[in-house]
Write a protein that holds these residues in place. Structure first.
Motif, mmCIF file in Angstrom:
data_model
loop_
_atom_site.group_PDB
_atom_site.id
_atom_site.type_symbol
_atom_site.label_atom_id
_atom_site.label_comp_id
_atom_site.label_asym_id
_atom_site.label_seq_id
_atom_site.Cartn_x
_atom_site.Cartn_y
_atom_site.Cartn_z
ATOM 1 N N ARG A 187 42.423 27.771 11.901
ATOM 2 C CA ARG A 187 42.832 27.019 11.019
ATOM 3 C C ARG A 187 41.674 26.381 10.128
ATOM 4 N NH1 ARG A 187 46.792 22.691 12.468
ATOM 5 N NH2 ARG A 187 46.557 23.433 14.682
ATOM 6 N N THR A 188 40.895 25.708 11.072
ATOM 7 C CA THR A 188 39.660 25.178 10.408
ATOM 8 C C THR A 188 38.586 26.170 9.977
ATOM 9 O OG1 THR A 188 39.925 23.470 12.168
ATOM 10 C CG2 THR A 188 37.902 23.461 11.091
ATOM 11 N N LEU A 189 38.504 27.317 10.775
ATOM 12 C CA LEU A 189 37.701 28.318 10.192
ATOM 13 C C LEU A 189 38.171 29.016 9.063
ATOM 14 C CD1 LEU A 189 36.700 30.346 13.570
ATOM 15 C CD2 LEU A 189 35.132 28.844 11.888
ATOM 16 N N ALA A 190 39.465 29.058 8.777
ATOM 17 C CA ALA A 190 39.999 29.497 7.317
ATOM 18 C C ALA A 190 39.395 28.490 6.474
ATOM 19 C CB ALA A 190 41.589 29.634 7.663
ATOM 20 N N TRP A 191 39.373 27.165 6.630
ATOM 21 C CA TRP A 191 38.853 26.127 5.535
ATOM 22 C C TRP A 191 37.428 26.305 5.322
ATOM 23 C CZ3 TRP A 191 40.793 23.114 1.801
ATOM 24 C CH2 TRP A 191 42.075 22.806 1.920
ATOM 25 N N LYS A 192 36.598 26.722 6.074
ATOM 26 C CA LYS A 192 35.476 27.314 5.985
ATOM 27 C C LYS A 192 35.204 28.461 5.169
ATOM 28 C CE LYS A 192 30.886 27.816 8.697
ATOM 29 N NZ LYS A 192 30.275 27.947 10.124
ATOM 30 N N THR A 193 36.248 29.452 5.100
ATOM 31 C CA THR A 193 36.092 30.285 4.092
ATOM 32 C C THR A 193 36.638 29.775 2.797
ATOM 33 O OG1 THR A 193 36.556 31.843 5.908
ATOM 34 C CG2 THR A 193 37.194 32.763 3.562
ATOM 35 N N ILE A 194 37.825 29.130 2.761
ATOM 36 C CA ILE A 194 38.144 28.680 1.274
ATOM 37 C C ILE A 194 37.048 27.856 0.762
ATOM 38 C CG2 ILE A 194 40.031 27.022 0.338
ATOM 39 C CD1 ILE A 194 41.788 27.705 2.480
ATOM 40 N N LEU A 195 36.395 26.820 1.461
ATOM 41 C CA LEU A 195 35.235 26.070 0.677
ATOM 42 C C LEU A 195 33.827 26.553 0.855
ATOM 43 C CD1 LEU A 195 36.272 22.790 2.790
ATOM 44 C CD2 LEU A 195 37.266 23.640 0.373
ATOM 45 N N SER A 196 33.955 27.729 1.156
ATOM 46 C CA SER A 196 32.512 28.438 1.000
ATOM 47 C C SER A 196 31.853 28.349 -0.515
ATOM 48 C CB SER A 196 32.356 29.859 1.533
ATOM 49 O OG SER A 196 33.348 30.808 0.731
ATOM 50 N N ASP A 197 30.406 28.488 -0.455
ATOM 51 C CA ASP A 197 29.856 28.556 -1.702
ATOM 52 C C ASP A 197 30.068 29.776 -2.598
ATOM 53 O OD1 ASP A 197 28.622 26.499 -0.831
ATOM 54 O OD2 ASP A 197 26.820 27.461 -0.394
ATOM 55 N N ASN A 198 30.600 30.871 -2.087
ATOM 56 C CA ASN A 198 30.987 32.042 -2.756
ATOM 57 C C ASN A 198 32.379 32.362 -3.091
ATOM 58 O OD1 ASN A 198 28.216 32.786 -3.009
ATOM 59 N ND2 ASN A 198 28.254 33.746 -0.971
ATOM 60 N N GLY A 199 33.367 31.116 -2.652
ATOM 61 C CA GLY A 199 34.439 31.240 -2.630
ATOM 62 C C GLY A 199 35.301 30.938 -3.983
ATOM 63 N N ALA A 200 36.501 31.293 -4.096
ATOM 64 C CA ALA A 200 37.060 31.156 -5.386
ATOM 65 C C ALA A 200 37.318 29.679 -5.949
ATOM 66 C CB ALA A 200 38.755 31.919 -5.279
ATOM 67 N N LEU A 201 37.566 28.845 -4.971
ATOM 68 C CA LEU A 201 37.852 27.302 -5.372
ATOM 69 C C LEU A 201 36.386 26.839 -5.821
ATOM 70 C CD1 LEU A 201 39.565 24.817 -5.277
ATOM 71 C CD2 LEU A 201 38.592 24.466 -2.849
ATOM 72 N N VAL A 202 35.431 27.123 -5.199
ATOM 73 C CA VAL A 202 34.051 26.455 -5.630
ATOM 74 C C VAL A 202 33.745 27.271 -7.036
ATOM 75 C CG1 VAL A 202 31.646 26.353 -5.136
ATOM 76 C CG2 VAL A 202 33.209 26.057 -3.340
#
Length: 301
Positions: A136-151
């Protein structure tokens, strides 16, 4: 006949005390497995850890440690890890506050408004816990990544600059803590709200109380046991967590759990790690006792 009846009744009467004696010991026998479990897997390790916290800090795994009752280990541990200790309590407090803001309306909606969708929503709250904490924590690492959709979205609308980022920041650590421990807050709140007598809310409406006033005067006070229990179940593990700071943060956002992990597994400094662990438990115990006393809640779900 009277004599024979008296003689025949004697054995039955004498058997009753033995039966009562067996019933008297039955609760203690039922408690025995749980007590043994606590002694072997809780009190035993705690005593070992307490003894290790008083070892001579000059020793090592190679030369061995001498038991010198070195209480100075506690002073050294708290002094060296002071910033991480303060950061841990600060991050956990912020995450708990965010958790209450998110979790209370969610628990309220599930308990009082969801109707036939209640159990489906409860499953949705609990379902992430079926997955490993690490995953679950690694999933948040993907969500918050610099190239992610959220950022990318936050950069487009101007909240983040062109080089702005969320990963490896305190924001990422707090978000990870909030997400991972939110179910521990929602479930006690739901249990408390679900037991709420709806007739009290109907009576408040009949007496022309506004929804906001009904919430402040009825719903919130009656749900306080669940709120207190939920915030404690959220805050306590959040203070000691180190996975979120390790994966979502950077060395400048490390919490006290990271220091303890390094002391035991990297530096192999057992007295320092054990003393810091006990100091953390002591500080959490004080905060919990003050919180329970100030909350004025006699019943905690």
């Amino acid at each position: 006949m009277t004599l024979m009846t008296g003689i025949g009744a004697a054995p039955a009467g004498s058997a009753r005390p033995a039966r009562k004696s067996g019933r008297r010991w039955l609760p203690y026998l039922l408690l025995l497995p749980g007590t043994l479990w606590l002694v072997v897997f809780f009190f035993g390790p705690m005593l070992t850890l307490g003894a290790a916290s008083l070892w001579d800090p000059a020793g090592s795994l190679q030369t061995g440690y001498a038991q010198t009752l070195s209480f100075g280990n506690y002073v050294d541990a708290v002094r060296d890890a002071g910033p991480q200790l303060l950061r841990s309590f600060w991050y956990a407090a912020i995450a708990t506050l965010i958790g209450v803001i998110i979790g209370y309306p969610l628990a309220y909606a599930i308990a009082l408004k969801a109707g036939r969708w209640k159990y489906l929503l409860l499953v949705a709250v609990v379902a992430p816990m079926f997955t490993s904490f690490l995953v679950r924590t690694l999933a948040w690492k993907t969500i918050l990544s610099d190239n992610g959709a959220l950022v990318g979205l936050l950069r487009d609308i101007g909240i983040l600059g062109a080089d702005g980022r969320l990963l490896a920041t305190p924001i990422a650590v707090v978000l990870g803590l909030t997400y991972n421990f939110l179910p521990f807050l929602v479930l006690p709140l739901y249990a408390s709200l679900e037991r709420l007598d709806r007739r009290l809310l109907e009576a408040a409406g009949d007496l022309y109380a506004s929804p906001a006033r009904s919430f402040v005067k009825i719903t919130l006070p009656l749900s306080m046991p669940g709120l207190v229990a939920g915030t404690l179940l959220f805050f306590i593990p959040a203070v000691g967590d180190y996975i979120n700071a390790e994966l979502l943060g950077n060395p400048n956002t490390y919490m006290v759990g990271n220091v303890i992990d390094s002391a035991f597994l990297v530096r192999l400094d057992y007295p320092h790690g054990a003393a810091l662990s006990f100091a953390l438990m002591f500080l959490i115990l004080i905060i919990v006792m003050v919180y329970l006393f100030r909350s004025g809640t006699d019943e905690v779900v």
